[in-house]
Enzyme design. Structure first.
Site, PDB file in Angstrom:
ATOM      1  N   LYS A  53      -1.861  13.264  34.960  1.00  0.00           N
ATOM      2  CA  LYS A  53      -2.205  11.910  35.333  1.00  0.00           C
ATOM      3  C   LYS A  53      -3.715  11.772  35.568  1.00  0.00           C
ATOM      4  CE  LYS A  53       1.932  12.118  38.156  1.00  0.00           C
ATOM      5  NZ  LYS A  53       2.380  12.241  39.542  1.00  0.00           N
ATOM      6  N   GLU A 109     -10.039  14.554  28.969  1.00  0.00           N
ATOM      7  CA  GLU A 109      -9.654  15.267  30.192  1.00  0.00           C
ATOM      8  C   GLU A 109     -10.459  14.796  31.392  1.00  0.00           C
ATOM      9  OE1 GLU A 109      -7.633  16.917  31.705  1.00  0.00           O
ATOM     10  OE2 GLU A 109      -6.761  18.581  30.608  1.00  0.00           O
ATOM     11  N   ASP A 110      -9.857  14.950  32.553  1.00  0.00           N
ATOM     12  CA  ASP A 110     -10.571  14.684  33.795  1.00  0.00           C
ATOM     13  C   ASP A 110     -11.495  15.836  34.153  1.00  0.00           C
ATOM     14  OD1 ASP A 110      -8.402  16.363  34.173  1.00  0.00           O
ATOM     15  OD2 ASP A 110      -7.653  15.370  35.966  1.00  0.00           O
ATOM     16  N   ASP A 113     -11.310  23.357  34.684  1.00  0.00           N
ATOM     17  CA  ASP A 113     -11.526  24.294  35.782  1.00  0.00           C
ATOM     18  C   ASP A 113     -11.490  25.706  35.187  1.00  0.00           C
ATOM     19  OD1 ASP A 113     -11.681  25.367  38.342  1.00  0.00           O
ATOM     20  OD2 ASP A 113      -9.616  24.948  38.871  1.00  0.00           O
ATOM     21  N   PHE A 162     -13.174  22.243  44.991  1.00  0.00           N
ATOM     22  CA  PHE A 162     -12.068  21.339  44.684  1.00  0.00           C
ATOM     23  C   PHE A 162     -12.503  19.899  44.937  1.00  0.00           C
ATOM     24  CE2 PHE A 162      -8.002  19.178  45.295  1.00  0.00           C
ATOM     25  CZ  PHE A 162      -7.307  19.661  44.202  1.00  0.00           C
ATOM     26  N   ARG A 175      -6.413   9.586  44.093  1.00  0.00           N
ATOM     27  CA  ARG A 175      -6.698   9.283  42.681  1.00  0.00           C
ATOM     28  C   ARG A 175      -7.457   7.969  42.527  1.00  0.00           C
ATOM     29  NH1 ARG A 175      -3.725  12.889  39.421  1.00  0.00           N
ATOM     30  NH2 ARG A 175      -1.675  13.476  40.187  1.00  0.00           N
TER      31      ARG A 175
HETATM   32  P1  5GP Z   1      -7.481  24.398  34.549  1.00  0.00           P
HETATM   33  O1  5GP Z   1      -6.277  24.775  33.749  1.00  0.00           O
HETATM   34  O2  5GP Z   1      -8.710  24.136  33.733  1.00  0.00           O
HETATM   35  O3  5GP Z   1      -7.756  25.437  35.617  1.00  0.00           O
HETATM   36  O4  5GP Z   1      -7.137  23.086  35.375  1.00  0.00           O
HETATM   37  C1  5GP Z   1      -6.486  22.030  34.793  1.00  0.00           C
HETATM   38  C2  5GP Z   1      -6.047  20.974  35.753  1.00  0.00           C
HETATM   39  O5  5GP Z   1      -6.081  21.414  37.114  1.00  0.00           O
HETATM   40  C3  5GP Z   1      -6.926  19.743  35.726  1.00  0.00           C
HETATM   41  O6  5GP Z   1      -6.616  18.897  34.664  1.00  0.00           O
HETATM   42  C4  5GP Z   1      -6.614  19.144  37.080  1.00  0.00           C
HETATM   43  O7  5GP Z   1      -5.408  18.422  37.028  1.00  0.00           O
HETATM   44  C5  5GP Z   1      -6.441  20.369  37.968  1.00  0.00           C
HETATM   45  N1  5GP Z   1      -7.703  20.678  38.653  1.00  0.00           N
HETATM   46  C6  5GP Z   1      -8.590  21.642  38.361  1.00  0.00           C
HETATM   47  N2  5GP Z   1      -9.645  21.611  39.204  1.00  0.00           N
HETATM   48  C7  5GP Z   1      -9.417  20.573  40.043  1.00  0.00           C
HETATM   49  C8  5GP Z   1     -10.159  20.008  41.144  1.00  0.00           C
HETATM   50  O8  5GP Z   1     -11.261  20.411  41.533  1.00  0.00           O
HETATM   51  N3  5GP Z   1      -9.586  18.931  41.748  1.00  0.00           N
HETATM   52  C9  5GP Z   1      -8.387  18.420  41.375  1.00  0.00           C
HETATM   53  N4  5GP Z   1      -7.950  17.364  42.063  1.00  0.00           N
HETATM   54  N5  5GP Z   1      -7.674  18.915  40.352  1.00  0.00           N
HETATM   55  C10 5GP Z   1      -8.180  19.984  39.694  1.00  0.00           C
HETATM   56 MG    MG Z   2      -3.502  17.483  40.391  1.00  0.00          MG
HETATM   57 MG    MG Z   3      -6.470  17.087  33.525  1.00  0.00          MG
END
Ligand code: 5GP
Ligand code: MG
Ligand code: MG
Length: 190
Positions: A53, A109-110, A113, A162, A175
């Site tokens: 989302k 993508e948002d 990470d 975070f 959000r």
């Molecule tokens: P990744 O697989 O790159 O570690 O993370 C993917 C997902 O983890 C992102 O699309 C997001 O939903 C969540 N995520 C990663 N880092 C953060 C953060 O700093 N804050 C929040 N709210 N969600 C995060």
């Molecule tokens: Mg989340």
């Molecule tokens: Mg995402």
């Protein structure tokens, strides 16, 4: 780089520690990215795929900043639970409605990470034989990367903290904040 907080109207001010990126900075960055994306896809049909989302806000604002006509589709995958740690496990909760074979696809993508979710998604969508597959993300945490991913368009590289707001949640909250910020330790029970 502390910023003035204008969060009292949303009643979440006490939960926030710092505003990292203001609404104005997000708007300006999306206009900049949209111009580059318009140039890349001139004369082509573009399908933008939002990852639910978190990418809802960036999809909505980026799509309106683009001059290129686009179609929009959504995918939901789970990689995190309610907490802040990556599980490393990716599961499709909602697949695309459309066949992307032969289409120019841009994943929106948002945040990137660890990169594990996106890396999985690129493999998954890539195997469906799109004409092209590129990625645009509002945020990226370079220090958290566990896999190297080629990302064409990045809004902001941020520290390995975070963050919430502008689509990003903590336990489904925050959000709807119009900016990106960090949470006060007491929110995590610290
Ligand atoms: P990744 O697989 O790159 O570690 O993370 C993917 C997902 O983890 C992102 O699309 C997001 O939903 C969540 N995520 C990663 N880092 C953060 C953060 O700093 N804050 C929040 N709210 N969600 C995060
Ligand atoms: Mg989340
Ligand atoms: Mg995402």
């Amino acid at each position: 780089r502390p910023k003035v907080m204008r969060v009292d109207a949303k009643d979440m001010g006490a939960d926030l520690q710092q505003v990292l990126i203001t609404k104005e900075e997000i708007d300006a960055k999306l206009a900049e990215l949209a111009a580059k994306i318009d140039a890349e896809y001139a004369g082509k049909d573009l399908l933008i795929v939002g990852v639910l989302k978190g990418a809802v806000m960036v999809m909505a604002d980026l799509a309106r900043a683009l001059s290129t006509p686009v179609t929009m589709d959504w995918m939901a995958v789970s990689s995190y639970g309610a907490g802040t740690q990556s599980s490393g496990v990716v599961r499709i909760l909602k697949d695309l409605d459309t066949d992307i074979k032969g289409k120019h696809v841009l994943i929106v993508e948002d945040i990137i990470d660890s990169g594990l979710t996106l890396s999985w998604l690129i493999n998954n969508l890539g195997s469906r034989e799109p004409a092209s597959l590129k990625v645009c993300t509002l945020l990226r945490k370079p220090d958290a990367a566990k896999v190297a991913i080629d990302v064409e368009w990045v809004g902001f590289d941020i520290p390995n903290e975070f963050v919430v707001g502008y689509g990003l949640d903590y336990a489904e909250k925050y959000r709807n904040l119009p900016f990106v910020g960090t949470l006060a330790p007491h929110v995590y029970g610290g």
